[in-house]
Write an enzyme that holds these catalytic residues in place. Structure first.
Site, PDB file in Angstrom:
ATOM      1  N   ASP A  71      36.260  45.275  43.596  1.00 39.46           N
ATOM      2  CA  ASP A  71      37.311  44.747  44.477  1.00 39.46           C
ATOM      3  C   ASP A  71      37.897  43.440  43.937  1.00 39.46           C
ATOM      4  O   ASP A  71      37.981  42.426  44.658  1.00 39.46           O
ATOM      5  CB  ASP A  71      36.742  44.492  45.892  1.00 39.46           C
ATOM      6  CG  ASP A  71      36.102  45.730  46.506  1.00 39.46           C
ATOM      7  OD1 ASP A  71      36.576  46.839  46.246  1.00 39.46           O
ATOM      8  OD2 ASP A  71      35.113  45.564  47.260  1.00 39.46           O
ATOM      9  N   GLU A 102      43.366  51.051  52.586  1.00 39.95           N
ATOM     10  CA  GLU A 102      42.693  49.742  52.503  1.00 39.95           C
ATOM     11  C   GLU A 102      43.227  48.999  51.276  1.00 39.95           C
ATOM     12  O   GLU A 102      44.130  49.482  50.598  1.00 39.95           O
ATOM     13  CB  GLU A 102      41.166  49.918  52.409  1.00 39.95           C
ATOM     14  CG  GLU A 102      40.710  50.675  51.175  1.00 39.95           C
ATOM     15  CD  GLU A 102      39.230  51.044  51.190  1.00 39.95           C
ATOM     16  OE1 GLU A 102      38.535  50.793  52.178  1.00 39.95           O
ATOM     17  OE2 GLU A 102      38.771  51.619  50.182  1.00 39.95           O
TER      18      GLU A 102
HETATM   19  O1  FUB Z   1      33.713  47.177  48.512  1.00 39.56           O
HETATM   20  C1  FUB Z   1      33.643  47.708  49.806  1.00 39.56           C
HETATM   21  C2  FUB Z   1      34.935  48.361  50.148  1.00 39.56           C
HETATM   22  O2  FUB Z   1      35.185  49.421  49.223  1.00 39.56           O
HETATM   23  C3  FUB Z   1      36.149  47.491  50.040  1.00 39.56           C
HETATM   24  O3  FUB Z   1      36.278  46.582  51.081  1.00 39.56           O
HETATM   25  C4  FUB Z   1      37.185  48.526  49.953  1.00 39.56           C
HETATM   26  O4  FUB Z   1      38.448  48.058  49.577  1.00 39.56           O
HETATM   27  C5  FUB Z   1      36.578  49.480  48.961  1.00 39.56           C
HETATM   28  O5  FUB Z   1      36.783  49.076  47.629  1.00 39.56           O
END
Ligand code: FUB
Length: 354
Positions: free
Chosen positions: A44, A254
């Protein structure tokens, strides 16, 4: 030490495989970019240039058992470790933990994707974590060095919820915080304005209705709170109609990020279960943003997440994949050069050599 050696052994084997086309099987993936570090799993990646150095704020993936049955339960990160380098391609420093779960008074588990900003010699780390009730909130921690250590505020940002904060500093210095994520990120549980677990574990389950949209709020002058109630960021198609919940190739899942190039605002995000980083453009940091295409084709691994940053006049895409582990929850950060075409389109990055 044993664990570190094991990771390095996996890393060496994977890197050898990645760099060697002769002798590989026909189906073996050939990765276009190498992990920035091989002795930690950093995912991330949110990259910024602070004080002339590149800093990457990411999740620190670990191989630990889940503590609940929610989607995303395998991501149980417990601290943040910042990466830094003086130039793209230069040696990468993995800094000491900048913030630990046990030092965040309100958080109980799952330090997910963070981001950071800088003002007047102070550094602000924005991060999601579940509170004592298992509800994702967004916190802020401050420090006087870009890599930390950071001290968390005693409570999450009032009115914050869901995951994946990303802070955008506009040319006039105003900071905007974008956030949100469906499924494990719980955004679907906030449609009424308060947390409702009855809204389930995926999305609205209404493919013909407008999709759940990411959120944005301007930050207060002290950068510690929202200066306004978070609002929806509208993602629309080229007729101006909202992207629908069933439009899995284009709807927001996301990993929001915003950058500005040639006067345009670019909103980039993960489409989740269709595994791309998509982009949409607009004339305001609040949107609406019109869907344009794909920044990053699917990587190895279920999740995809990114940031886009200018370094000395060139643009770079930081992203992650699972080249070193081949396991969804153990991801590595990579970087690729990014091209904005003269007409504003972004040239799609392919993480594989085909
Ligand atoms: O790393 C945990 C979660 O997985 C992140 O918050 C999302 O964006 C995905 O990459």
């Amino acid at each position: 030490m044993i664990r570190r050696k094991a990771v390095l052994a996996i890393a060496s084997a994977a890197l050898l495989a990645a760099c060697t086309t002769t002798g590989s099987t026909a189906d073996a993936p050939v990765f276009r970019h190498a992990p920035l570090v091989t002795d930690h799993f950093i995912a991330d990646p949110s990259a910024h240039v602070f004080d002339g150095r590149i800093y990457v704020y990411g999740s620190h993936d670990v191989d630990e058992p889940p503590r609940n049955r929610e989607p995303g339960r395998g991501f149980v990160m417990r601290d943040y470790r910042v990466l830094s380098m003086d130039r793209i391609g230069g040696p990468v420093t993995v800094h000491a933990p900048g913030l630990r779960l046990e030092d965040v008074p309100w958080a109980s588990m799952q330090l997910w994707a963070p981001d950071a900003t800088q003002r007047d010699g102070r550094y602000y780390l924005y991060f999601p974590a579940k509170d004592a009730d298992g509800i994702f909130r967004i916190g802020v921690a401050t420090g006087d060095r870009p890599e930390g250590p950071f001290t968390a505020q005693p409570e999450p940002i009032p009115g914050s919820y869901s995951i994946d904060p990303a802070v955008f500093a506009d040319d006039d210095g105003t900071r905007y915080l974008y956030f949100g994520g469906i499924h494990g990120g719980q955004l679907q549980r906030w449609v009424s304005g308060s947390y409702d677990p009855a809204m389930g574990i995926t999305d609205l389950q209404q493919p013909e209705a407008p999709a759940l949209m990411p959120r944005v709020a301007r930050l207060s002058d002290d950068l510690l709170t929202f200066a306004e109630t978070p609002r929806e960021v509208q993602l629309v198609d080229d007729t101006g109609a909202p992207i629908l919940g069933g439009d899995l190739d284009r709807r927001f899942f996301e990993a929001a990020w915003v950058h500005r190039h040639d006067g345009r605002y670019y909103f980039t995000y993960s489409t989740g279960d269709t595994h791309t980083i998509a982009y949409a453009t607009g004339d305001s940091p609040y949107g609406p943003f019109t869907y344009r295409g794909v920044v990053l084709a699917p990587v190895q691994g279920w999740t995809t997440h990114h940031s886009i940053v200018a370094v000395e006049g060139r643009w770079y895409l930081f992203y992650h994949d699972t080249e070193l582990s081949n396991r969804t929850h153990l991801r590595s950060t990579k970087v690729a050069e990014l091209t904005h075409e003269a007409d504003g389109r972004i040239r799609t990055v392919d993480p594989f050599v085909r």
